[in-house]
Design a protein around this motif. Structure first.
Motif, PDB file in Angstrom:
ATOM      1  N   GLY A   1      -7.303  -7.343  -1.476  1.00  0.00           N
ATOM      2  CA  GLY A   1      -8.166  -7.268  -2.641  1.00  0.00           C
ATOM      3  C   GLY A   1      -9.490  -6.597  -2.340  1.00  0.00           C
ATOM      4  O   GLY A   1      -9.624  -5.834  -1.386  1.00  0.00           O
TER       5      GLY A   1
ATOM      6  N   PRO B   1      -8.313  -6.414  -8.667  1.00  0.00           N
ATOM      7  CA  PRO B   1      -7.036  -6.788  -8.057  1.00  0.00           C
ATOM      8  C   PRO B   1      -5.905  -6.719  -9.072  1.00  0.00           C
ATOM      9  O   PRO B   1      -6.079  -7.081 -10.244  1.00  0.00           O
ATOM     10  CB  PRO B   1      -7.270  -8.229  -7.606  1.00  0.00           C
ATOM     11  CG  PRO B   1      -8.319  -8.739  -8.526  1.00  0.00           C
ATOM     12  CD  PRO B   1      -9.175  -7.572  -8.909  1.00  0.00           C
ATOM     13  N   ALA B   2      -4.759  -6.236  -8.633  1.00  0.00           N
ATOM     14  CA  ALA B   2      -3.575  -6.217  -9.492  1.00  0.00           C
ATOM     15  C   ALA B   2      -2.758  -7.460  -9.206  1.00  0.00           C
ATOM     16  O   ALA B   2      -2.580  -7.832  -8.044  1.00  0.00           O
ATOM     17  CB  ALA B   2      -2.766  -4.963  -9.223  1.00  0.00           C
ATOM     18  N   ARG B   3      -2.293  -8.100 -10.238  1.00  0.00           N
ATOM     19  CA  ARG B   3      -1.487  -9.304 -10.063  1.00  0.00           C
ATOM     20  C   ARG B   3      -0.211  -9.171 -10.890  1.00  0.00           C
ATOM     21  O   ARG B   3      -0.183  -8.472 -11.900  1.00  0.00           O
ATOM     22  CB  ARG B   3      -2.263 -10.540 -10.515  1.00  0.00           C
ATOM     23  CG  ARG B   3      -3.468 -10.848  -9.657  1.00  0.00           C
ATOM     24  CD  ARG B   3      -3.049 -11.380  -8.303  1.00  0.00           C
ATOM     25  NE  ARG B   3      -4.190 -11.665  -7.456  1.00  0.00           N
ATOM     26  CZ  ARG B   3      -4.633 -10.857  -6.497  1.00  0.00           C
ATOM     27  NH1 ARG B   3      -4.038  -9.698  -6.303  1.00  0.00           N
ATOM     28  NH2 ARG B   3      -5.646 -11.191  -5.742  1.00  0.00           N
TER      29      ARG B   3
ATOM     30  N   GLY C   1      -0.336  -9.828  -5.230  1.00  0.00           N
ATOM     31  CA  GLY C   1      -0.123  -8.507  -5.825  1.00  0.00           C
ATOM     32  C   GLY C   1       0.605  -7.551  -4.908  1.00  0.00           C
ATOM     33  O   GLY C   1       0.347  -6.357  -4.906  1.00  0.00           O
TER      34      GLY C   1
ATOM     35  N   SER D   1      -3.436  -4.587  -1.830  1.00  0.00           N
ATOM     36  CA  SER D   1      -3.650  -5.583  -2.877  1.00  0.00           C
ATOM     37  C   SER D   1      -3.734  -7.019  -2.355  1.00  0.00           C
ATOM     38  O   SER D   1      -4.463  -7.811  -2.919  1.00  0.00           O
ATOM     39  CB  SER D   1      -2.611  -5.460  -3.985  1.00  0.00           C
ATOM     40  OG  SER D   1      -1.441  -4.897  -3.527  1.00  0.00           O
TER      41      SER D   1
ATOM     42  N   ARG E   1      -5.893   0.292  -1.585  1.00  0.00           N
ATOM     43  CA  ARG E   1      -4.458   0.146  -1.809  1.00  0.00           C
ATOM     44  C   ARG E   1      -3.969  -1.243  -1.386  1.00  0.00           C
ATOM     45  O   ARG E   1      -2.879  -1.663  -1.737  1.00  0.00           O
ATOM     46  CB  ARG E   1      -3.690   1.191  -1.007  1.00  0.00           C
ATOM     47  CG  ARG E   1      -3.784   2.586  -1.561  1.00  0.00           C
ATOM     48  CD  ARG E   1      -2.693   2.827  -2.581  1.00  0.00           C
ATOM     49  NE  ARG E   1      -2.557   4.251  -2.859  1.00  0.00           N
ATOM     50  CZ  ARG E   1      -1.695   5.022  -2.240  1.00  0.00           C
ATOM     51  NH1 ARG E   1      -0.909   4.521  -1.314  1.00  0.00           N
ATOM     52  NH2 ARG E   1      -1.608   6.288  -2.523  1.00  0.00           N
TER      53      ARG E   1
ATOM     54  N   CYS F   1       0.821  -1.207   0.000  1.00  0.00           N
ATOM     55  CA  CYS F   1       0.000   0.000   0.000  1.00  0.00           C
ATOM     56  C   CYS F   1       0.857   1.260   0.000  1.00  0.00           C
ATOM     57  O   CYS F   1       0.365   2.354  -0.218  1.00  0.00           O
ATOM     58  CB  CYS F   1      -0.911   0.000   1.220  1.00  0.00           C
ATOM     59  SG  CYS F   1      -0.052  -0.358   2.758  1.00  0.00           S
TER      60      CYS F   1
END
Lengths: 196, 295
Positions: free
Chosen positions: B89, B110-112, B183, B86, B84, B63
């Motif tokens: 999620g 979600p960022a992966r 992530g 991740s 923030r 974050c």
């Protein structure tokens, strides 16, 4: 009159001649870590002074009145660390209550006073120098804190000015800080042998 | 015999005394601290504690804060920082939003981690065998360890950086296990070639361009069987793809699984466009082309 002289000499000795940072190389971690700004360095010095006075006095009491009587001197390391950790907890709570901004700016360095070797070092030095009177112990402990505050404040003042100085690129940051620390130590070595 | 027994007894007595002293001292300090903690209690915003409880408490730092507790403080003070986290999620973001009585925005995607290379050992060209320090950072400093200056080096700096066991070296290529990836961006920082990027996974399986080679098509092809040659066939199919500096790029945030992107994927002569995700279909073998004849 003689007591006063002894106490005064002890104070000057621990602040200048036997300064824990400059001559014993103890407490280098906060000395380099928190000396970026003068106000923070002063706050750190005050916190350390408080902890070291409390810890030095308490450990002397425990060492002389409990451990020495029970012949348990082997346990002094464990007991000293217990006292220091407790004192740091106390300081942390106090600062959080009354100086929240200072508490925030210290961050991780406040609980790390526990592992500041200057404090344990002083407790062990008091035992090593076999100081017999409580009053002298209090003065020595307080003086050690003042000495640390002085060292870290001198360092912070120099570092604040270094921000503006034209330092060669390869020396910027940590290298010039370490060189400064070394020169300061050399300067304070001039007092060596004056007292005790 | 008797002396040994006596010594043992004495030792026991000493140890008992030590233990009692230690417990006594400890109890005294505990009592003092207990009184102090009651007297010096600080009223903390109960929301901060609730938010902290909702967070994963792994202190990964994704974050941008030092840890979960400082993020909790930050997000209560500034609700814009929501989402923030991740590793947590959308689930955690929703919980925090409920605590702060906010509505969830777009930040729930979600960022992966996606490794922008798909070249296994057998696909790559090597100029020499490298026997130095087995780390990507070290190998990257030595010129020409492997022919491709952009591809995965395969020493696994990212594998070591991953706290969640989500990255593995498979035949010289860092491969993400999307069941485990949270992530947290630790691998992104570890990769000396900046091959790993956080991609917003708008779908369970994302289509990605798994190459970063900016060399011209001819050179790329001579170095790697599965490199992007910058031919632009994908860009002709859909505007999701753009070719810049001899490599195709993709607008991940606009990706929708439609016919055009599917066609682009099959048109790619070197098979650089692949699926990444939890149940990603197997990429077809490099160079196997239905239409265009391959040289």
């Amino acid at each position: 009159m003689e007591t006063l002289q002894v106490l005064l000499l002890a104070f000057v000795s621990i602040v200048i001649v036997n300064n824990l940072v400059f001559t014993k190389f103890l407490g280098i971690c906060p000395y380099l870590g928190v000396s970026g700004r003068l106000d923070m360095a002063f706050g750190m010095g005050c916190a350390v002074t408080f902890v070291v006075t409390l810890a030095g006095t308490l450990t002397w009491m425990i060492n002389n009145w409990v451990l020495a009587i029970l012949h348990l001197e082997v346990m002094k390391y464990v007991c000293f660390i217990l006292v220091i950790a407790g004192a740091v907890q106390l300081v942390e709570m106090y600062l959080r209550k009354f100086f929240p901004s200072l508490y925030d700016s210290f961050g991780i360095f406040l609980p790390l006073i526990t592992t500041n070797c200057a404090i344990l070092g002083l407790c062990l030095f008091i035992d090593l120098w076999s100081i017999k009177s409580l009053l002298e112990t209090v003065v020595l402990s307080f003086g050690a804190g003042i000495g640390f505050t002085m060292a870290i404040c001198i360092m912070a003042g120099i570092r604040e000015n270094l921000e503006l100085a034209d330092v060669p690129v390869c020396l910027r940051g940590a290298p010039i800080t370490l060189i400064t620390a070394g020169l300061l130590t050399l300067a304070f070595m001039g007092f060596a042998g004056m007292i005790r | 015999m008797m002396t040994i027994l006596a010594e043992i007894t004495e030792l026991w007595q000493q140890a008992g005394l030590a233990a009692v002293t230690m417990v006594g001292l400890g109890a005294t300090f505990a009592l003092v601290l207990l009184i102090a903690s009651i007297k010096l209690k600080v009223q903390v915003d109960p929301k901060i504690e609730q938010v902290y409880e909702a967070l994963p408490k792994i202190d990964c730092g994704a974050c941008g804060f030092a840890g979960c507790s400082s993020y909790a403080k930050g997000v209560v003070a500034n609700p814009e920082l929501l989402g923030r986290c991740s590793p947590g999620g959308s689930e955690v973001a929703n919980k925090i939003a409920a605590i702060l009585s906010l509505s969830m925005g777009q930040s729930s995607v979600p960022a992966r981690a996606v490794v922008h290379c798909r070249s296994h050992t057998e696909d790559k060209e090597f100029y020499a065998s490298y026997t130095g320090i087995p780390s990507c950072t070290a190998a990257n400093a030595v010129a020409n360890v492997q022919a491709c200056k952009f591809g995965c080096l395969g020493f696994g700096d990212c594998v070591q950086a991953c706290k969640f066991d989500a990255l593995h070296m498979i035949d010289g290529l860092a491969t993400v296990d999307y069941e485990k990836c949270t992530g947290c961006t630790a691998c992104v920082k570890a990769c000396p070639r900046n091959l790993i990027e956080m991609v917003p996974f708008t779908h369970e399986n994302m289509m990605v361009v798994a190459c970063r080679s900016r060399e011209s098509g001819k050179i790329t092809r001579s170095m790697c069987k599965v490199g992007c040659i910058g031919c632009g066939l994908c860009a002709k199919q859909t505007d999701l793809f753009t070719v810049q500096d001899n490599v195709a790029r993709m607008a991940y945030d606009r990706y929708e699984p439609d016919q055009a992107s599917e066609t682009a994927m099959y048109k790619c002569p070197t098979g650089v466009i692949v699926f990444r995700g939890k149940n990603a279909p197997e990429p077809r073998p490099a160079g196997e082309k239905p239409q265009t004849a391959k040289t």
